[in-house]
Design an enzyme around this catalytic site. Structure first.
Site, mmCIF file in Angstrom:
data_model
loop_
_atom_site.group_PDB
_atom_site.id
_atom_site.type_symbol
_atom_site.label_atom_id
_atom_site.label_comp_id
_atom_site.label_asym_id
_atom_site.label_seq_id
_atom_site.Cartn_x
_atom_site.Cartn_y
_atom_site.Cartn_z
ATOM 1 N N ARG A 241 0.892 -1.140 0.016
ATOM 2 C CA ARG A 241 0.009 0.022 -0.027
ATOM 3 C C ARG A 241 0.870 1.265 0.036
ATOM 4 O O ARG A 241 1.865 1.291 0.767
ATOM 5 C CB ARG A 241 -0.875 0.120 1.218
ATOM 6 C CG ARG A 241 -2.000 -1.048 1.125
ATOM 7 C CD ARG A 241 -3.236 -0.448 0.121
ATOM 8 N NE ARG A 241 -4.266 -1.186 0.044
ATOM 9 C CZ ARG A 241 -4.243 -2.584 -0.699
ATOM 10 N NH1 ARG A 241 -3.321 -2.613 -1.412
ATOM 11 N NH2 ARG A 241 -5.693 -2.997 -0.745
ATOM 12 N N GLU A 270 -3.992 7.472 -5.110
ATOM 13 C CA GLU A 270 -4.168 6.713 -6.608
ATOM 14 C C GLU A 270 -5.384 7.090 -6.991
ATOM 15 O O GLU A 270 -6.319 7.153 -6.416
ATOM 16 C CB GLU A 270 -4.366 5.057 -6.094
ATOM 17 C CG GLU A 270 -3.044 4.533 -5.550
ATOM 18 C CD GLU A 270 -2.809 3.129 -5.423
ATOM 19 O OE1 GLU A 270 -3.982 2.447 -5.778
ATOM 20 O OE2 GLU A 270 -2.023 2.524 -4.638
ATOM 21 N N HIS A 289 -1.009 0.198 -9.838
ATOM 22 C CA HIS A 289 -1.733 -0.672 -8.864
ATOM 23 C C HIS A 289 -2.450 -1.931 -9.572
ATOM 24 O O HIS A 289 -3.663 -2.239 -9.479
ATOM 25 C CB HIS A 289 -3.001 0.038 -7.922
ATOM 26 C CG HIS A 289 -3.017 -0.910 -6.656
ATOM 27 N ND1 HIS A 289 -3.513 -0.218 -5.569
ATOM 28 C CD2 HIS A 289 -2.845 -2.162 -6.473
ATOM 29 C CE1 HIS A 289 -3.606 -1.083 -4.713
ATOM 30 N NE2 HIS A 289 -3.320 -2.398 -5.091
HETATM 31 C C1 GLV Z 1 -4.638 -5.228 -3.942
HETATM 32 O O1 GLV Z 1 -4.124 -4.453 -3.410
HETATM 33 C C2 GLV Z 1 -5.588 -6.026 -3.095
HETATM 34 O O2 GLV Z 1 -5.589 -5.527 -2.047
HETATM 35 O O3 GLV Z 1 -6.217 -6.985 -3.394
#
Ligand code: GLV
Ligand code: GLV
Length: 324
Positions: A241, A270, A289
């Site tokens: 994160r 993000e 991401h």
């Molecule tokens: C992605 O970052 C998730 O938490 O699945």
């Protein structure tokens, strides 16, 4: 009894099929778009709902829970991370939570290895040079980076994903694998992992991979003092994160040459604004991401999220229920 469900985005069809084939009578409303649901629409859509299927980009806090009202039994998130959910508020109300661990471990570990190699071997820069005419000849000193063979890798958070990353990196000829976290992990023996204090990991690693969850303890953990302990030749990778990293301090460390390079699949915020100064650095590779983004993984995630939702609505087992 008719169960009302709100889904905050278009999701892969695997999950939608499971919901429509279910024995429960569901009245599904959905934010039918690839773009995030506006907050006001979320607050409206969730009114009276028994179940919520949400994404990591939806902040589920007390305001959302209040808007939902007393019917809400289950929140199913299409993610393994759950830092977007106000767990204390959810627990207080007796709401169950489903999430999607395990099914995305391989995809996320693969992406982490890809990002590590791309960052260490400067692939985005190389691709750019080919396109812009910067490739004038084979040059002994040009576009050199760092290799895994003989290196020390440090993984912060040797959980499911961290372990899968370690298993994939070891065959590259990694010499030492260090890890840090709250507790030593018995499964670390499989990858010859050495449990060390964070400071030791930071100062001795050639590659640092952040694979821990975001908690009050890990928020802002990678800061000025962290980067100042890294080797100037070390590469920093984060696929967990964004908020684990102090991005201002990372920028300073990268631009001053205090550390060699960084690869980030996660940022704050993000999306990262296109004018963000991290994006001006050649030694910083930023991805949008996409850790779990394979077709099959997203399909399986949506099926699991749908089954979790149905279990919560029916008051039966959920295949992946978060212990609150
Ligand atoms: C992605 O970052 C998730 O938490 O699945
Ligand atoms: C590189 O292409 C080499 O032959 O060393």
């Amino acid at each position: 009894k008719l169960m009302k469900v709100f889904i905050t985005r278009r999701i892969p069809q695997e999950g939608m099929k499971i919901l429509s084939a279910a024995g429960v009578r569901c009245e599904v409303s959905q934010w039918d778009s690839d773009e995030p649901v506006p907050r006001a629409e979320l607050l409206k859509g969730i009114q009276g709902a028994h179940g919520l299927l949400c994404l990591l980009s939806d902040k589920v806090d007390a305001e959302v829970l209040e808007a939902a009202g007393p019917n809400l039994k289950v929140i199913s998130t299409l993610s393994v991370g759950f830092d977007h959910l106000a767990i204390d508020e959810i627990k207080k109300r007796g709401i169950r939570v489903g999430y999607t661990p395990d099914v995305l471990t391989d995809a996320t570990a693969e992406l982490t290895v890809a990002l590590l190699l791309a960052t260490a071997r400067r692939l985005p820069e190389g691709v750019e040079e080919v396109k812009n005419g910067g490739w004038s000849s084979w040059k002994p000193l040009w576009l050199c980076g760092y290799g895994l063979s003989g290196s020390t890798v440090g993984i912060i958070g040797l959980g499911r994903i961290g372990m899968a990353i370690a298993q994939r990196l070891m065959p590259f000829g990694v010499k030492r694998l260090l890890y840090s976290g709250r507790t030593a992990k018995p499964h670390a023996a499989e990858v010859n992992g050495e449990f060390v204090p964070l400071d030791t990991l930071v100062s001795e690693s050639d590659f640092i991979v952040v694979s821990c969850s975001l908690t009050p303890e890990t928020q802002g953990m990678c800061d000025k003092s962290f980067f100042s302990k890294m080797k100037p030749t070390a590469v920093f990778i984060n696929t967990s994160r964004g908020a684990v990293v102090n991005q201002e301090h990372l920028y300073e460390a990268l631009s001053s040459g205090q550390i060699a390079a960084a690869g980030l699949d996660v940022t704050t915020p993000e999306p990262l604004p296109t004018n963000h100064r991290l994006l001006t650095l050649k030694n910083c590779v930023v991805l949008p991401h996409i850790g779990s983004a394979t077709y099959s993984t997203r399909g399986v995630m949506s099926a699991l999220a749908a089954r979790n939702l149905l279990g919560g609505l029916q008051g039966t087992d959920m295949p992946s229920e978060l212990t609150l």
